[in-house]
Design a protein around this motif. Structure first.
Motif, PDB file in Angstrom:
ATOM      1  N   UNK A   1      17.259  16.751 -11.355  1.00 52.82           N
ATOM      2  CA  UNK A   1      17.746  17.566 -12.476  1.00 52.82           C
ATOM      3  C   UNK A   1      17.495  19.047 -12.225  1.00 52.82           C
ATOM      4  N   UNK A   2      16.330  19.358 -11.675  1.00 49.23           N
ATOM      5  CA  UNK A   2      16.012  20.755 -11.363  1.00 49.23           C
ATOM      6  C   UNK A   2      17.047  21.356 -10.421  1.00 49.23           C
TER       7      UNK A   2
ATOM      8  N   UNK B   1      25.181  18.843 -18.479  1.00 50.41           N
ATOM      9  CA  UNK B   1      24.471  17.979 -19.422  1.00 50.41           C
ATOM     10  C   UNK B   1      23.894  16.797 -18.649  1.00 50.41           C
ATOM     11  N   UNK B   2      22.572  16.642 -18.718  1.00 47.58           N
ATOM     12  CA  UNK B   2      21.902  15.589 -17.967  1.00 47.58           C
ATOM     13  C   UNK B   2      21.110  14.692 -18.904  1.00 47.58           C
ATOM     14  N   UNK B   3      21.393  13.407 -18.829  1.00 50.93           N
ATOM     15  CA  UNK B   3      20.565  12.399 -19.502  1.00 50.93           C
ATOM     16  C   UNK B   3      19.733  11.716 -18.432  1.00 50.93           C
TER      17      UNK B   3
ATOM     18  N   UNK C   1      22.777  12.518  -3.475  1.00 48.58           N
ATOM     19  CA  UNK C   1      23.922  13.240  -2.899  1.00 48.58           C
ATOM     20  C   UNK C   1      25.172  13.096  -3.750  1.00 48.58           C
ATOM     21  N   UNK C   2      25.383  11.925  -4.354  1.00 50.48           N
ATOM     22  CA  UNK C   2      26.511  11.762  -5.281  1.00 50.48           C
ATOM     23  C   UNK C   2      26.402  12.772  -6.409  1.00 50.48           C
ATOM     24  N   UNK C   3      25.215  12.890  -6.982  1.00 56.11           N
ATOM     25  CA  UNK C   3      25.021  13.793  -8.111  1.00 56.11           C
ATOM     26  C   UNK C   3      25.335  15.238  -7.735  1.00 56.11           C
TER      27      UNK C   3
ATOM     28  N   UNK D   1       8.934  12.810 -10.246  1.00 57.64           N
ATOM     29  CA  UNK D   1       9.930  11.785 -10.523  1.00 57.64           C
ATOM     30  C   UNK D   1      11.272  12.248  -9.961  1.00 57.64           C
ATOM     31  N   UNK D   2      12.014  11.315  -9.399  1.00 60.25           N
ATOM     32  CA  UNK D   2      13.312  11.682  -8.837  1.00 60.25           C
ATOM     33  C   UNK D   2      14.259  12.215  -9.912  1.00 60.25           C
TER      34      UNK D   2
END
Length: 209
Positions: free
Chosen positions: A81-82, A92-94, A36-38, A75-76
């Protein structure tokens, strides 16, 4: 600025939108808090996130975590990310599908100036918070304590315990004690953690020099 950033700038102002677009936040744990933060941060215009979690999505996650049935078994990191790319394709996602421990906690977040701690287990929370506060002097840690139960929203608060450490939650309800986790209560805490990150990025909270 891309189209999404331009639209956001029309709503919140160009300078805040540019600050958010240039910002990066680390999130340790992608369960009820972290997922939820993300979502809150990407919707707020934060341009880069570092997502760390070793787990996969299962049925028990769906009552409070930001996943759907078609994510079961994923995987979470990948499932979240999706979703985030559906909100902003340019984010941008690492992604690190890793279990955080005493040996890698500081190294994993070496590039972050803001880290949201989002674990369920108190020992994991303490390990990460203590490691970053001791060994990453430029990093602000936004942690959570007291996210379980169905207490009133007025009891969920944010406290600044030191210049580099914020704590969000009611401070008492602990999932380890067997208290149930309810989506609204978890989401309240996650929103407060995300808001602290946004305030730091916008200069509304004083970050370490």
């Amino acid at each position: 600025m891309n189209r999404a950033q331009e639209v956001l700038a029309d709503r919140i102002g160009r300078e805040p939108a540019e600050r958010l677009a240039c910002a990066r936040v680390g999130i340790a744990g992608l369960g009820g808090l972290g997922s939820n933060i993300a979502v809150h941060l990407v919707r707020s215009g934060v341009g880069a996130l570092h997502l760390v979690d070793f787990d996969i999505v299962d049925e028990s996650n769906l009552n409070r975590q930001h996943y759907f049935r078609d994510h079961l078994g994923m995987r979470k990191t990948e499932a979240l990310a999706e979703q985030l790319r559906r909100i902003n394709p340019d984010v941008e996602l690492d992604l690190d599908a890793a279990r955080i421990d005493a040996d890698n906690a500081v190294a994993l977040f070496a590039d972050e100036r803001i880290v949201c701690e989002a674990f369920d287990k108190p020992d994991a929370k303490a390990l990460l918070v203590n490691a970053l506060l001791a060994e990453a002097p430029q990093t602000v840690v936004i942690a959570a304590s007291g996210v379980a139960g169905a207490g009133p929203a007025s009891e969920v608060a944010t406290r600044r315990l030191s210049p580099r450490f914020y704590l969000c939650g009611d401070g008492t309800t602990d999932v380890a004690s067997g208290t149930a986790l309810f989506a609204p209560h978890v989401a309240l805490c996650a929103a407060q953690q995300a808001l602290v990150a946004v305030r730091l990025i916008l200069g509304l909270e004083q970050a370490p020099a």
